[in-house]
Design a protein around this motif. Structure first.
Motif, PDB file in Angstrom:
ATOM      1  N   ALA A 527      32.851  49.771  -2.461  1.00  0.00           N
ATOM      2  CA  ALA A 527      33.995  49.130  -3.104  1.00  0.00           C
ATOM      3  C   ALA A 527      33.607  47.770  -3.662  1.00  0.00           C
ATOM      4  O   ALA A 527      34.016  47.392  -4.778  1.00  0.00           O
ATOM      5  CB  ALA A 527      35.139  48.987  -2.106  1.00  0.00           C
ATOM      6  N   GLU A 528      32.812  47.024  -2.906  1.00  0.00           N
ATOM      7  CA  GLU A 528      32.402  45.691  -3.352  1.00  0.00           C
ATOM      8  C   GLU A 528      31.446  45.770  -4.536  1.00  0.00           C
ATOM      9  O   GLU A 528      31.437  44.890  -5.400  1.00  0.00           O
ATOM     10  CB  GLU A 528      31.750  44.944  -2.190  1.00  0.00           C
ATOM     11  N   GLY A 544      34.440  45.123  -8.857  1.00  0.00           N
ATOM     12  CA  GLY A 544      33.282  44.906  -8.010  1.00  0.00           C
ATOM     13  C   GLY A 544      32.172  44.139  -8.714  1.00  0.00           C
ATOM     14  O   GLY A 544      32.265  43.788  -9.891  1.00  0.00           O
ATOM     15  N   ASN A 545      31.102  43.912  -7.970  1.00  0.00           N
ATOM     16  CA  ASN A 545      29.955  43.165  -8.486  1.00  0.00           C
ATOM     17  C   ASN A 545      28.692  43.884  -8.018  1.00  0.00           C
ATOM     18  O   ASN A 545      28.331  43.836  -6.846  1.00  0.00           O
ATOM     19  CB  ASN A 545      29.992  41.726  -7.962  1.00  0.00           C
ATOM     20  N   GLU A 585      38.806  37.310  -4.533  1.00  0.00           N
ATOM     21  CA  GLU A 585      39.803  36.313  -4.914  1.00  0.00           C
ATOM     22  C   GLU A 585      40.296  36.609  -6.327  1.00  0.00           C
ATOM     23  O   GLU A 585      39.571  37.195  -7.145  1.00  0.00           O
ATOM     24  CB  GLU A 585      39.238  34.900  -4.841  1.00  0.00           C
ATOM     25  N   PRO A 586      41.529  36.208  -6.647  1.00  0.00           N
ATOM     26  CA  PRO A 586      42.072  36.464  -7.988  1.00  0.00           C
ATOM     27  C   PRO A 586      41.461  35.525  -9.023  1.00  0.00           C
ATOM     28  O   PRO A 586      41.058  34.408  -8.711  1.00  0.00           O
ATOM     29  CB  PRO A 586      43.568  36.198  -7.807  1.00  0.00           C
ATOM     30  N   ASN A 587      41.401  36.010 -10.274  1.00  0.00           N
ATOM     31  CA  ASN A 587      40.886  35.165 -11.361  1.00  0.00           C
ATOM     32  C   ASN A 587      41.987  34.696 -12.295  1.00  0.00           C
ATOM     33  O   ASN A 587      41.706  34.117 -13.353  1.00  0.00           O
ATOM     34  CB  ASN A 587      39.805  35.904 -12.146  1.00  0.00           C
ATOM     35  N   GLY A 588      43.245  34.998 -11.933  1.00  0.00           N
ATOM     36  CA  GLY A 588      44.375  34.550 -12.736  1.00  0.00           C
ATOM     37  C   GLY A 588      44.823  35.528 -13.798  1.00  0.00           C
ATOM     38  O   GLY A 588      45.835  35.298 -14.478  1.00  0.00           O
ATOM     39  N   TYR A 599      35.111  40.273  -6.633  1.00  0.00           N
ATOM     40  CA  TYR A 599      34.282  40.067  -5.449  1.00  0.00           C
ATOM     41  C   TYR A 599      33.280  38.946  -5.719  1.00  0.00           C
ATOM     42  O   TYR A 599      32.595  38.935  -6.744  1.00  0.00           O
ATOM     43  CB  TYR A 599      33.554  41.350  -5.063  1.00  0.00           C
ATOM     44  N   GLN A 600      33.226  37.992  -4.774  1.00  0.00           N
ATOM     45  CA  GLN A 600      32.363  36.823  -4.900  1.00  0.00           C
ATOM     46  C   GLN A 600      31.515  36.679  -3.640  1.00  0.00           C
ATOM     47  O   GLN A 600      31.765  37.352  -2.630  1.00  0.00           O
ATOM     48  CB  GLN A 600      33.213  35.554  -5.086  1.00  0.00           C
TER      49      GLN A 600
END
Length: 752
Positions: A527-528, A544-545, A585-588, A599-600
Motif C-alpha cells: 500500500a505504501e 504511494g511512493n 499526510e494530506p497535501n491539500g 506517503y512520506q
C-alpha cells in the motif's frame, strides 16, 4: 516419491524405537511435609508433562535421553526450575515446593530458550486469555488493551488493531500456531483477525524483535499460544457461553481433546454475534454490528525422540464498518459498507531430539480471502431484513502465504546455549474486485540468524544474536498510464542486518535488572509503495511512493523488578529511534471529493515508560491492590508529534481472592478497577486533541461445585457509570462518535 516416503517412514520408526526413559517421583510441601496432588510437571523443550496424583506421585514415560529443563508449578508455591540429565531407563526426582506469595510463573515461549520470566533476559508480558475474559472483553483485541504497554486502534467494537508502545499495523507482528499471521494488516480498518477461542495465553514482546522474527517486528510481537493438548491418557472437554448487555451479544464455544501415549487430538468451535453498540449518550453506532464463526483443530504424535503436530484454524467474519449515527436498530445483518473475511491457517511443527541437540521445523500456510462491499443492496419485503448481494464486491483480495522457520539447537558448551536458523516467506496477492487497492504482487523473504544465551555463576545472563534478511517485492502494473487509479509496476529488494543484546542481573534475592539493546527493520508494504486510489475504509485518496526505503530502528530498554513477600514493583523505560519512519499526510488537494494523502518518510523517536505496583499484605493473602501507569511520546524529526499515540493511562485495581476446598464454592474473586485516561494534547498536526476520562469497571466470579461437576461463573461490568467518551485511538473520533457505554458481561464455563 514412493521411495522417499518409505525412507521417511523408516526414520520416524527408528526415532520412535530409540531407548525409552522415564521420570517418576513425589512432590511435597516444605511447610508440613505433606504430599501435593494436582501439581503440574512440564518439560518446555519436549512440550510434554504430567500431573501428580492424590498421593503426590507422578510418572512421565517415553522421554528421550539428554539434558532438559523441567518446570514444576502449583498456585501459591515457588515455581521449581532445573535442568535435568535424563539417562536411559528409569529416572527419579523428588521435589519439595516452598510456599510463596508470588504468583505462579509460566514458561515464556516467544523467546528462543523457553525460560521462566525471572530467568529471561528479555522482559516479556504474559497474560492468560481466561483472565482477560474475567474483565469482560468483547474481542481479543479489546482484551489485549488491558496489558501494560498495549493499546488498540479501534473502529467500533468489532475491529481492533493492537498498538505496542505507539506502533501498530505492519510494525507489530502477530504470531499464532507458531507462524506469522498475514491478513492484509496494513489497512486502518483491518482488525486483528484472530478469535480468542482455543487460545491459551498471549505473550507481548515490546520493542524490536527482528532478530527472532524478521521484517515487520520493528515495534514488537504479539505471540498467541494455542491451547495445549491433553496430558497422556486423558480426555476432557468444556462448553462456555457469554452474554454482553450493551450489544445484546453472545459468544458460545465448545471444545474436546484426548491424548493417548503417543497420539493426541483436539477440536474447538465457537460463534459470536453482536448488534450495534450503544454509547454513554444512549445512541447506537450504526453498522458497528459483527458476527464471527471459528473452528480450531489439531492432531499430534509424540514418540521418544520425535514430536510433530498439525493445527488448522478457520475463521469466518462479517464486520460492519461504522461511519455515522443513523437508524437506531438491533439488526444483526450488516449494512453497506461491510467486510467479509475467510481466513485459513494450516501449520505444522516438528521436533527431533538428539542426545545433546535438537532440530525444530515449523511450516505455515495462510489463505486470507478479504472482501469489502459498498453497494448492491435490496430489501426482502417478506422478511423485513436487509439482504446483501455478494456479487461484485468493491474490493476482493486473496492473500496466500507460505512461511517456514527451521532452527537447530546446538549442543550446549558449558553454560552457553546457541541456536542457528533460517526463516522465510513466499506470499502472493491477487485482486478480483471492482476496485484495486494494492496490485497483484509477490513477496519473498529469506533470513538467517544465530543467537546465544550465556548463564553466569552469579545468577546473571547474557543473550546476543545477529541476523540478515532479504525481502523482494514484485508488483504488476494496473490500469492505463495517465488515468486515475493507474498503478505502475514495482520491483524492489530490501535487506537489513540486525543485532540484539541483553543482560539480566539478579541484584539480590528480590531485585532483577534487565538492559536490552535491539535493532529492527520494516520493509515498506504494498500500500505504501503502490497506492493510487480512494480507500473507502478511510475516506481518503491515497498515493504511494515506490522509492520508499526500509524503516530501521534501535531501541534501548531498561527494566527493574522487585518481588518481596508483601509487595511487587516494576519499572520499564525505553527509547526507540526510527530512521525513515513512513507516515501519510494530506497535501491539500482533493480527488472525487476525497482528500489526497501522500506517503512520506522522516526520522522519528518514541520514548516512554511503564510503572507497576502490587501490594498483597500477609497474612491477608486474599487482598491485592494493584496500580500501573503507562506513557509514550512519539515525535518526528521536525518536532511534530506522531499520530495515533495512546494517551497516558493510570489503572488502579482492588482485588480479593478466596479459596475454600471444603465448600461447594471452592474459589472465588471480586475486583473493582478505575481506569484513568489522561487528556492527549500531544497530537499530530492532522489530529485533534482528546479529553481525559475515567472508567469504572468491576468483576466477580468463582468455581462452584454441584456434586462433582465444576461450574465456573463470572460477571463483569465495564464503564458501569455509562460515561460518554471518545478514545484518542478511535478511528470514529473524526465523526464525533463516542466509544461503547455501560456493558455487563455474564459468563459460564463447564468443564466436562
Amino acid at each position: 516419491m514412493q521411495k522417499s516416503f518409505f525412507v521417511l517412514l523408516a526414520v520416524i520408526s527408528f526415532l520412535g524405537a530409540q531407548a525409552q526413559s522415564s521420570l517418576s517421583g513425589t512432590i511435597s510441601n516444605a511447610e508440613d511435609n505433606t504430599v501435593m496432588p494436582y501439581v503440574e510437571i512440564y518439560f518446555p523443550k519436549l512440550e510434554k508433562g504430567g500431573v501428580t496424583d492424590l498421593a503426590g506421585k507422578f510418572q512421565i514415560n517415553n522421554l528421550p535421553s539428554g539434558e532438559y529443563k523441567i518446570i514444576i508449578s502449583y498456585i501459591g508455591f515457588e515455581t521449581y526450575s532445573k535442568t535435568l540429565q535424563i539417562l536411559d531407563g528409569p529416572n527419579q526426582l523428588s521435589v519439595i515446593l516452598t510456599p510463596s506469595a508470588i504468583e505462579m510463573e509460566e514458561v515464556i515461549v516467544s523467546t528462543p530458550f523457553h525460560q521462566l520470566q525471572r530467568e529471561n533476559v528479555m522482559k516479556v508480558e504474559r497474560a492468560d486469555i481466561a483472565n482477560l475474559k474475567t474483565k469482560g472483553a468483547i474481542t481479543l483485541a479489546d482484551g489485549l488493551s488491558t496489558i501494560a504497554g498495549v493499546s488498540t486502534v479501534s473502529t467500533g467494537v468489532g475491529i481492533g488493531k493492537p498498538v505496542i508502545r505507539g506502533l501498530s499495523s505492519n510494525r507489530v507482528l502477530i504470531y499464532t500456531q507458531g507462524v506469522r499471521l498475514e491478513n492484509q494488516q496494513f489497512g486502518d480498518e483491518h482488525g486483528l483477525g484472530v478469535n480468542d477461542a482455543g487460545i491459551e495465553s498471549v505473550e507481548v514482546i515490546k520493542g524490536p524483535a527482528s532478530l527472532l522474527y524478521g521484517s515487520d517486528a520493528l515495534g514488537g510481537v504479539l505471540y498467541l499460544n494455542p491451547e495445549k493438548f491433553a496430558v497422556a491418557n486423558e480426555t476432557s472437554g468444556d462448553v462456555g457461553l457469554d452474554y454482553f448487555s450493551n450489544t445484546e451479544g453472545f459468544r458460545a464455544n465448545a471444545g474436546f481433546k484426548s491424548s493417548g501415549n503417543k497420539l493426541k487430538f483436539l477440536v474447538r468451535g465457537s460463534t459470536t454475534s453482536h448488534v450495534d453498540y450503544k454509547a454513554g449518550n444512549g445512541l447506537r453506532t450504526t453498522n458497528s454490528r459483527f458476527r464471527e464463526n471459528d473452528l480450531k483443530t489439531g492432531i499430534g504424535y509424540q514418540a521418544t525422540s520425535f514430536k510433530t503436530e498439525v493445527r488448522y484454524n478457520y475463521t469466518e467474519s462479517t464486520l460492519g464498518i461504522p461511519e455515522t449515527i443513523g437508524e437506531q436498530t438491533k439488526r444483526r445483518s450488516p449494512e453497506m459498507p461491510y467486510q467479509k473475511l475467510n481466513n485459513h491457517i494450516l501449520s505444522s511443527k516438528t521436533k527431533l531430539f538428539f542426545e545433546k541437540s535438537s532440530l525444530e521445523a515449523t511450516f505455515g500456510y495462510i489463505f486470507n480471502d478479504r472482501k469489502e462491499f459498498e453497494e448492491h443492496e435490496h430489501e426482502d419485503e417478506h422478511e423485513g431484513e436487509d439482504h446483501l448481494d455478494e456479487e461484485g464486491a468493491a474490493l476482493a483480495m486473496d492473500l496466500k502465504t507460505f512461511n517456514y522457520n527451521v532452527q537447530y539447537h546446538l549442543p550446549n558448551w558449558k553454560n552457553l546455549e546457541t541456536i542457528v536458523g533460517v526463516q522465510g516467506m513466499h506470499q502472493t496477492n491477487e485482486n478480483f474486485g471492482e476496485e484495486i487497492l494494492i496490485p497483484n504482487a509477490t513477496t519473498n523473504d529469506f533470513g538467517v540468524l544465530a543467537t546465544s544465551h550465556l548463564h553466569f555463576k552469579n545468577d546473571s545472563d547474557l543473550q546476543f544474536g545477529l541476523r540478515y534478511d532479504l525481502r523482494s517485492i514484485v508488483g504488476e502494473a494496473h490500469g492505463i498510464d495517465g488515468e486515475d487509479g493507474y498503478i505502475a509496476d514495482v520491483s524492489r529488494d530490501f535487506n537489513s542486518f540486525n543485532v540484539a543484546a541483553g543482560y539480566k542481573l539478579l541484584l539480590n534475592k528480590s531485585i532483577i535488572g534487565r538492559l536490552n539493546l535491539a535493532s529492527g527493520f520494516r520493509a515498506p508494504n504494498l500500500a505504501e509503495l503502490t497506492s493510487n486510489g480512494s480507500h473507502e475504509g478511510t475516506n481518503r485518496y491515497e498515493i504511494g511512493n515506490s522509492e520508499l526505503n526500509n524503516e530501521q530502528n534501535v531501541q534501548t530498554d531498561l527494566s527493574f523488578e522487585y518481588k518481596g513477600k508483601h509487595i511487587e514493583l516494576f519499572a520499564n523505560g525505553f527509547y526507540n529511534t526510527i530512521n525513515d519512519y513512513i507516515f501519510i499526510e494530506p497535501n491539500g488537494e482533493f480527488i472525487d471529493g476525497n482528500a489526497v494523502f501522500l506517503y512520506q518518510q522522516q526520522d522519528a523517536n518514541l520514548y516512554g515508560y511503564e510503572l507497576g505496583f502490587h501490594l498483597h499484605p500477609h497474612p491477608l493473602d486474599w487482598l491485592h491492590i494493584e496500580s500501573s501507569l503507562e506513557s509514550v511520546t512519539g515525535k518526528l524529526s521536525n518536532n511534530e508529534y506522531l499520530p495515533l499515540i495512546p494517551a497516558n493511562n493510570l489503572t488502579n485495581t482492588l482485588r480479593v481472592e478466596f479459596s475454600d476446598q471444603s465448600s461447594s464454592l471452592q474459589s472465588y474473586y471480586a475486583f473493582v478497577t478505575l481506569n484513568s485516561v489522561f487528556a492527549q494534547h500531544k497530537a499530530n498536526t492532522f489530529e485533534t486533541e482528546s479529553d481525559g476520562y475515567n472508567l469504572l469497571n468491576f468483576g466477580l466470579g468463582g468455581s462452584l461445585f454441584v456434586g462433582k461437576q465444576q461450574i465456573d461463573l463470572r460477571i463483569s461490568g465495564n464503564n458501569i457509570l455509562d460515561k460518554t467518551y471518545i478514545s484518542h485511538l478511535s478511528r470514529l473520533k473524526t465523526d464525533g462518535i463516542a466509544n461503547i457505554g455501560r456493558n455487563v458481561n455474564l459468563g459460564i464455563s463447564i468443564p466436562l
